[in-house]
Design a protein around this motif. Structure first.
Motif, PDB file in Angstrom:
ATOM      1  N   UNK A 146      38.420  24.995  36.339  1.00 28.45           N
ATOM      2  CA  UNK A 146      39.781  24.938  36.872  1.00 28.45           C
ATOM      3  C   UNK A 146      40.797  25.576  35.933  1.00 28.45           C
ATOM      4  N   UNK A 147      40.658  25.313  34.653  1.00 30.57           N
ATOM      5  CA  UNK A 147      41.593  25.876  33.672  1.00 30.57           C
ATOM      6  C   UNK A 147      41.416  27.393  33.564  1.00 30.57           C
ATOM      7  N   UNK A 148      40.179  27.858  33.547  1.00 32.89           N
ATOM      8  CA  UNK A 148      39.947  29.304  33.469  1.00 32.89           C
ATOM      9  C   UNK A 148      40.506  30.030  34.683  1.00 32.89           C
ATOM     10  N   UNK A 149      40.352  29.435  35.864  1.00 36.41           N
ATOM     11  CA  UNK A 149      40.938  30.023  37.072  1.00 36.41           C
ATOM     12  C   UNK A 149      42.454  30.078  36.923  1.00 36.41           C
ATOM     13  N   UNK A 150      43.053  28.996  36.459  1.00 41.26           N
ATOM     14  CA  UNK A 150      44.506  28.934  36.321  1.00 41.26           C
ATOM     15  C   UNK A 150      45.032  29.965  35.332  1.00 41.26           C
TER      16      UNK A 150
ATOM     17  N   UNK B 149      40.119  24.351  45.225  1.00 39.65           N
ATOM     18  CA  UNK B 149      41.141  23.333  44.926  1.00 39.65           C
ATOM     19  C   UNK B 149      42.288  23.902  44.090  1.00 39.65           C
ATOM     20  N   UNK B 150      41.999  24.882  43.250  1.00 32.55           N
ATOM     21  CA  UNK B 150      43.050  25.415  42.376  1.00 32.55           C
ATOM     22  C   UNK B 150      44.096  26.241  43.108  1.00 32.55           C
ATOM     23  N   UNK B 151      43.786  26.739  44.305  1.00 31.09           N
ATOM     24  CA  UNK B 151      44.680  27.686  44.975  1.00 31.09           C
ATOM     25  C   UNK B 151      46.085  27.121  45.169  1.00 31.09           C
ATOM     26  N   UNK B 152      46.191  25.833  45.409  1.00 28.00           N
ATOM     27  CA  UNK B 152      47.504  25.226  45.633  1.00 28.00           C
ATOM     28  C   UNK B 152      48.390  25.255  44.391  1.00 28.00           C
ATOM     29  N   UNK B 153      47.781  25.425  43.227  1.00 26.06           N
ATOM     30  CA  UNK B 153      48.533  25.445  41.975  1.00 26.06           C
ATOM     31  C   UNK B 153      48.630  26.835  41.354  1.00 26.06           C
TER      32      UNK B 153
ATOM     33  N   UNK C 218      46.076  35.087  44.646  1.00 24.42           N
ATOM     34  CA  UNK C 218      45.479  36.178  43.867  1.00 24.42           C
ATOM     35  C   UNK C 218      44.512  35.683  42.793  1.00 24.42           C
ATOM     36  N   UNK C 219      44.928  34.701  42.015  1.00 23.72           N
ATOM     37  CA  UNK C 219      44.032  34.194  40.966  1.00 23.72           C
ATOM     38  C   UNK C 219      42.818  33.500  41.555  1.00 23.72           C
ATOM     39  N   UNK C 220      43.022  32.700  42.577  1.00 24.38           N
ATOM     40  CA  UNK C 220      41.891  31.987  43.178  1.00 24.38           C
ATOM     41  C   UNK C 220      40.912  32.964  43.830  1.00 24.38           C
ATOM     42  N   UNK C 221      41.411  33.988  44.513  1.00 25.17           N
ATOM     43  CA  UNK C 221      40.527  34.972  45.139  1.00 25.17           C
ATOM     44  C   UNK C 221      39.762  35.793  44.101  1.00 25.17           C
ATOM     45  N   UNK C 222      40.433  36.174  43.021  1.00 21.75           N
ATOM     46  CA  UNK C 222      39.734  36.887  41.948  1.00 21.75           C
ATOM     47  C   UNK C 222      38.637  36.004  41.355  1.00 21.75           C
ATOM     48  N   UNK C 223      38.961  34.752  41.140  1.00 20.04           N
ATOM     49  CA  UNK C 223      37.997  33.821  40.547  1.00 20.04           C
ATOM     50  C   UNK C 223      36.831  33.544  41.484  1.00 20.04           C
TER      51      UNK C 223
END
Length: 136
Positions: free
Chosen positions: A64-68, A99-103, A107-112
């Motif tokens: 989760x942190x790496x995605x963020x 789950x991270x997409x809301x935060x 773009x970051x969630x799709x890349x991850x």
């Protein structure tokens, strides 16, 4: 070898396999090897070895942190492999990213999610089917 380094190597190798801690250090040149050793001592000898969370829970948090943070694809690949070795299922790993997409935003969630799903496939994991718009 210090106790912290030995403990860190044991924990690191639980996630990445036998000999991988020495491999991480050997990837660096000369004095730069100290930084890799510090990472193994601190991250895995101190933090990852604490009681209170399972190794799988620690990997879920790390993903989760790496995605963020974004832009850490090599680490995201490594921790996806580590999450599998720690006992997380492909569904749990993918749901962690979803789950991270809301935060963190799309773009970051799709890349991850691309890095994560590619890594899962490379490691022989089956990607679950989509739930679709009618899922509860």
């Amino acid at each position: 070898m210090t106790d912290r380094l030995a403990k860190g190597k044991r924990r690191f190798e639980e996630l990445y396999g036998e000999g991988k801690a020495d491999g991480l250090i050997a990837m660096q040149t000369g004095l730069a090897q100290d930084l890799a050793r510090y990472g193994i001592e601190f991250n895995f000898g101190d933090v990852y070895s604490r009681p209170g969370l399972t190794l799988a829970q620690r990997e879920m948090i790390t993903l989760g942190v790496l995605v963020a943070m974004g832009g850490l694809e090599p680490q995201l690949r490594g921790h996806t492999r580590g999450a599998l070795r720690a006992g997380m299922t492909p569904t749990e790993i993918i749901e962690t990213v979803i789950h991270t997409v809301q935060y963190v935003g799309f773009p970051r969630a799709l890349n991850a999610i691309r890095v994560v799903t590619d890594t899962l496939v490379e490691n022989g994991a089956e990607i679950p089917e989509p739930l679709g718009p009618d899922a509860d």
